[in-house]
Design an enzyme around this catalytic site. Structure first.
Site, mmCIF file in Angstrom:
data_model
loop_
_atom_site.group_PDB
_atom_site.id
_atom_site.type_symbol
_atom_site.label_atom_id
_atom_site.label_comp_id
_atom_site.label_asym_id
_atom_site.label_seq_id
_atom_site.Cartn_x
_atom_site.Cartn_y
_atom_site.Cartn_z
ATOM 1 N N GLY A 1 -21.058 -18.779 79.442
ATOM 2 C CA GLY A 1 -20.140 -17.752 79.952
ATOM 3 C C GLY A 1 -20.993 -16.737 80.703
ATOM 4 O O GLY A 1 -21.732 -15.970 80.078
ATOM 5 N N GLY B 1 -21.750 -12.114 79.211
ATOM 6 C CA GLY B 1 -22.853 -13.078 79.316
ATOM 7 C C GLY B 1 -23.960 -12.568 80.228
ATOM 8 O O GLY B 1 -25.150 -12.612 79.881
ATOM 9 N N ARG C 1 -9.786 -9.338 77.132
ATOM 10 C CA ARG C 1 -8.506 -8.622 77.006
ATOM 11 C C ARG C 1 -8.140 -7.843 78.255
ATOM 12 O O ARG C 1 -9.003 -7.350 78.964
ATOM 13 C CB ARG C 1 -8.610 -7.573 75.894
ATOM 14 N N ASN D 1 -9.007 -19.131 73.791
ATOM 15 C CA ASN D 1 -10.438 -19.123 73.479
ATOM 16 C C ASN D 1 -10.813 -20.181 72.434
ATOM 17 O O ASN D 1 -11.954 -20.652 72.407
ATOM 18 C CB ASN D 1 -10.884 -17.719 73.059
ATOM 19 N N ASN E 1 -13.909 -13.485 71.518
ATOM 20 C CA ASN E 1 -12.891 -12.978 70.589
ATOM 21 C C ASN E 1 -11.671 -13.888 70.496
ATOM 22 O O ASN E 1 -11.437 -14.659 71.422
ATOM 23 C CB ASN E 1 -12.448 -11.584 71.056
ATOM 24 N N HIS F 1 -13.650 -8.052 62.946
ATOM 25 C CA HIS F 1 -13.764 -7.295 64.196
ATOM 26 C C HIS F 1 -12.348 -7.112 64.730
ATOM 27 O O HIS F 1 -11.892 -7.840 65.582
ATOM 28 C CB HIS F 1 -14.617 -8.111 65.176
#
Ligand code: APR
Length: 308
Positions: free
Chosen positions: A9, A14, A82, A95, A120, A175
């Site tokens: 990524g 990344g 997001r 994901n 995430n 998280h």
């Protein structure tokens, strides 16, 4: 021989991980992305900064995984980020598919590597990576606690107008909205913040920490945070690459620790050459313990949706 870290990524997080990594001259870096040209272009751009930064490392970009062979660490940021109004959990199904695909390719090239998962929703993505990789639990680690703690530390330092270097903090749990910032274990020059800041003000700072990611998303509108997430990821990578035995809050697969089994959750971990070399169990108050269990329940529910 220099260490090798691959980053899957080559988007905001990344590329920022690559930046912090090479700026600290920690390892050679391979950047991988599905978009043609992006990892190659960002890698070459970073490489051309190395004479200025006086760092001898190689940075290459690729669209396939051959270049990642025999990495010591693989950092996985691939996925979607997001947008305003979205929670981390809204990223789950997309994901999950990306993580499963990426991990199978990573493991084929680097069966001895340590995986640091960043995509995430973090705890469920770490669980996906762990199931897919088939590695022992020491070698699959989720990045969340270092970032959440850094946000809490930032707010504490600002509140008391002291150096960030004086401030330590611990944020446990998942998280997400159920993360558990531990005020009792958060200190300024060794003094617990509960001695220095009123309970009401601490609660406000705790809430801002929980909403820390959303606060950035609201400003950026087109994506989520990347400087602090990148920095947090590389603190973990550095601890492993240098075998520092550093205690950091990480998402770890629990097998009875803290009374939780079978899920990733943020707890204090000793990071060294072997990955998670120890999960440190600290005494929690009944309220903290209940908050951690609630957080674990939220992770469990997400994992159930994707069946990991
Ligand atoms: N293989 C490799 N790369 C992929 C794949 C895949 N299968 N699918 C998507 N990508 C790449 C995208 O092409 C993009 O370049 O992942 C990158 C993601 O970058 P950004 O969209 O900039 O997102 P970023 O802000 O980096 O966040 C990535 O980290 O912090 C988390 O919540 C965040 O889950 C998100 C992830």
């Amino acid at each position: 021989m220099r260490k090798k870290v691959s980053i899957i990524g080559a988007g905001n997080v990344g590329a920022t991980c690559a930046h912090w990594l090479v700026a600290k001259e920690l390892a050679d870096v391979v950047l991988v992305d599905v978009i043609e040209g992006i990892p190659q272009g960002k890698a070459l751009d970073l490489l051309e900064a190395m004479p200025i930064e006086r760092c001898d490392v190689s940075i290459v970009g690729a669209n396939d995984y051959a270049a990642t062979a025999n990495s010591d660490i693989v950092i996985i940021t691939a996925g979607i980020a997001r947008k305003p109004g979205m929670s981390r959990d809204d990223l789950l199904n997309t994901n999950y598919k990306i993580m499963s695909d990426v991990v199978s390719k990573v493991v084929a090239q680097s069966p001895e590597s340590i995986l640091i998962v960043v995509a995430n929703p973090l705890d469920a993505m770490a669980q996906t990576a762990y199931r897919q990789a088939g590695f022992n639990r020491q070698r699959v680690i989720g990045m969340a606690g270092v970032l959440d703690s850094a946000r809490f530390r930032t707010f504490i330092a600002d509140e008391l107008k002291v150096s960030v270097e004086n401030v330590t903090a611990f944020v446990l749990g998942g998280h997400g909205d159920t993360m558990v910032p531990l005020a009792r274990y958060s200190t300024v020059a060794g003094i617990p913040i509960t001695e220095l800041i009123s309970p009401e003000r601490i609660e406000q700072m705790v809430q801002r920490t929980r909403d820390g990611g959303a606060e950035i998303v609201k400003y950026l509108k087109s994506g989520s945070a990347y400087y602090a997430p990148g920095s947090a990821t590389i603190e973990m990578a550095e601890a492993i690459l240098k075998d520092k035995k550093k205690i950091l809050p990480c998402a770890a697969y629990l097998d009875g620790e803290y009374g939780i089994s079978g899920y990733f959750i943020g707890v204090p971990c000793k990071l060294g050459a072997g990955g998670i070399e120890q999960i440190v169990e600290i005494k929690l108050t009944p309220a903290e313990d209940a908050a951690l269990k609630k957080s674990a329940e939220a992770v469990k529910n997400l994992c159930a949706v994707i069946g990991v």
